[in-house]
Design an enzyme around this catalytic site. Structure first.
Site, PDB file in Angstrom:
ATOM      1  NE  ARG A  15      -1.540   2.432   2.824  1.00  0.00           N
ATOM      2  CZ  ARG A  15      -1.086   3.585   3.277  1.00  0.00           C
ATOM      3  NH1 ARG A  15      -1.051   4.659   2.512  1.00  0.00           N
ATOM      4  NH2 ARG A  15      -0.627   3.686   4.527  1.00  0.00           N
ATOM      5  CG  ASP A  16       2.821   4.455   3.121  1.00  0.00           C
ATOM      6  OD1 ASP A  16       2.655   5.324   2.254  1.00  0.00           O
ATOM      7  OD2 ASP A  16       3.151   4.712   4.293  1.00  0.00           O
ATOM      8  CG  HIS A 208       3.246   4.825   9.470  1.00  0.00           C
ATOM      9  ND1 HIS A 208       2.744   3.891   8.579  1.00  0.00           N
ATOM     10  CD2 HIS A 208       3.785   5.798   8.694  1.00  0.00           C
ATOM     11  CE1 HIS A 208       2.965   4.286   7.338  1.00  0.00           C
ATOM     12  NE2 HIS A 208       3.596   5.452   7.372  1.00  0.00           N
ATOM     13  CG  HIS A 210       7.561   8.146   6.448  1.00  0.00           C
ATOM     14  ND1 HIS A 210       7.254   8.541   5.177  1.00  0.00           N
ATOM     15  CD2 HIS A 210       6.544   7.330   6.834  1.00  0.00           C
ATOM     16  CE1 HIS A 210       6.108   7.998   4.800  1.00  0.00           C
ATOM     17  NE2 HIS A 210       5.647   7.265   5.785  1.00  0.00           N
ATOM     18  CB  CYS A 241       9.084  12.045   1.315  1.00  0.00           C
ATOM     19  SG  CYS A 241       8.555  13.553   2.142  1.00  0.00           S
ATOM     20  CG  ASN A 250       6.580   3.874   4.402  1.00  0.00           C
ATOM     21  OD1 ASN A 250       5.797   4.066   5.316  1.00  0.00           O
ATOM     22  ND2 ASN A 250       6.267   4.106   3.126  1.00  0.00           N
TER      23      ASN A 250
END
Lengths: 308, 308
Positions: A15-16, A208, A210, A241, A250
């Protein structure tokens, strides 16, 4: 230093990780990555999101993917990201059993992200929550920009406390504190988590992070010391980003698992399996990823002595 | 979490950073980098090494560089790396006032690095120490492979204790524990430092971490918590790792300073000045460096809101 014995890794690459990639991964490629992750022992996977396909074409095949990967009970927990009620309805129509709703603590960020004020998203959250309860879906919630907003700057910890309080009133299963654009620092992570744990000792918090400013693993370390034992990570550190071209996104799954294992903390995941799947990922996206372990190998790797 | 109020940064880019670069930096380029670092407020600089110019041609102009940068007392502390007595003599002939002698805790690594057993290097260390005392030179010592050896694997902490004990008997000013190939993990850093501080509460330890497996800042965090307040770092994260092509080397100065400042820990260094000099460094070496902050900017940077 005190650490948990075991940490849960929630893999978000499907997903991300993939949602910002220029090349859209096919169903077959996503399935191959999914299988690699499952074989490596990953127990929780955010497999896609139910957003409008025009907004995020990289996620358009999330429903089809779910059809193919949702299987027997031995499989990992599957989570779909949903940005709104429409997303929850779509996920429900596919039989998805766990969703993650995201809104931003920062009003400006929320407006940019979902074109709603944070207050409007909070109202929608309650509607979605009722929908999920009615339909037997477990609802997690991620608070984006929990550690700072790229537009507004600092997000006061009192604001996060206030939002967490609302979520706990709704009995949200897992609350994720998301460092959406990599602004958190270890002291801030420690302070926020410790103050939240003091008020809500029973609530499960997922983190979560980064790695935008290189502090991803340092922030995980600070969170571990504050008692956190659940993290979103992305294979290969994929994610990017949108605000800093070329910057890392991430925090990387294999780098995280490698650090945890080297510290004697269990994950139930095979590092070798992750590395193999991460190698596959580079082929799928067609470029190198920011993974350290993919380049350097694990720290217990021994090199042959030259000239011997 | 308890942290020191202020941390000392020892900038090693002119030595450790440049010594593996294909393009040899000229005297003028090194001077420009040096001036940038001094203007940014860096207080300790390892400016070069006195090794045989055939072995490390990148360092051949270290003596000339010293002639040009050693100046008034307001300048930073200048340190020359020396691999042997010959190096100490060369440094002394140039008027260098502080040297850093390096040997490896791992015998195999020491043989590879300086073609001597660790025992032989320890005997030489004593000779150099006497030479330094006679010539009014302060001698620091770095223990390479303090956290693991790429050939032998684990280096037991008892071995580091034994070596540190010998150095403290000699009243060595600063002892550096070097994670030469980026094998350290935060728990190991914490355990080793805390056990050393218990036995030698007065000794100043400096830490030299590499970011080979992405744990550089996490290891600095662990060291800070164990009371360390002095670190070797390299502008741009320049340094590389001879054993892992493409892997990152030294932990990056601007990334470290950024983390420290964001945690409210002082360094006396201007992050802006570091970023400018790091930009210059990329031109000098002719390629991008692994610096995060150079790409992403500091975490308090605010972005304009789009479509407003």
């Amino acid at each position: 230093m005190h650490f948990p014995q075991r940490v849960q890794i929630n893999e978000v690459v499907l997903r991300d990780g993939l949602q910002l990639e220029a090349k859209i991964a096919s169903l077959e490629e996503k399935k191959a990555l999914f299988n690699g992750l499952v074989q490596a022992g990953v127990e929780t996977i955010e497999f896609g999101s139910f957003v409008h396909p025009k907004a995020v074409p990289q996620m358009a095949n999330s429903g089809e993917l779910y059809d193919q990967i949702a299987g027997d009970s031995a499989d990992p927990v599957l989570i779909a990201l949903i940005p709104n009620l429409k997303g929850a309805e779509l996920a429900s129509s596919k039989g998805v059993e766990r969703v993650n709703f995201v809104f931003s603590a920062s009003n400006t960020h929320n407006l940019q992200n979902v074109n709603k004020t944070t207050e409007q998203s909070l109202k929608e959250l309650e509607v979605i929550h009722t929908f999920c309860q009615t339909n037997g879906i477990i609802m997690n919630v991620s608070i984006a920009t929990s550690f700072g907003c790229p537009f507004e700057g600092e997000v006061p910890s009192s604001r996060i406390h206030e939002l967490v309080h609302k979520l706990i009133d709704l009995k949200i299963d897992i609350v994720t504190l998301a460092d959406t654009t990599g602004m958190a620092n270890p002291r801030q992570v420690s302070d926020l988590l410790e103050s939240l744990k003091k008020v809500h000792p029973e609530q499960k918090f997922n983190l979560h992070f980064h790695n935008t400013r290189g502090m991803g693993l340092a922030n995980i370390l600070a969170a571990l010391e504050a008692g956190a034992d659940s993290f979103d990570t992305s294979l290969g550190g994929l994610g990017g980003c949108p605000f800093a071209p070329g910057a890392t996104g991430n925090v990387c799954t294999e780098d995280t698992v490698h650090m945890l294992h080297s510290m004697g903390i269990e994950t139930g995941i095979s590092l070798e399996g992750l590395i193999e799947t991460s190698r596959m990922l580079e082929k799928v996206v067609g470029h190198n990823t920011p993974s350290y372990i993919l380049k350097a190998g694990p720290s217990d790797k021994k090199y042959p002595v030259p000239n011997n």
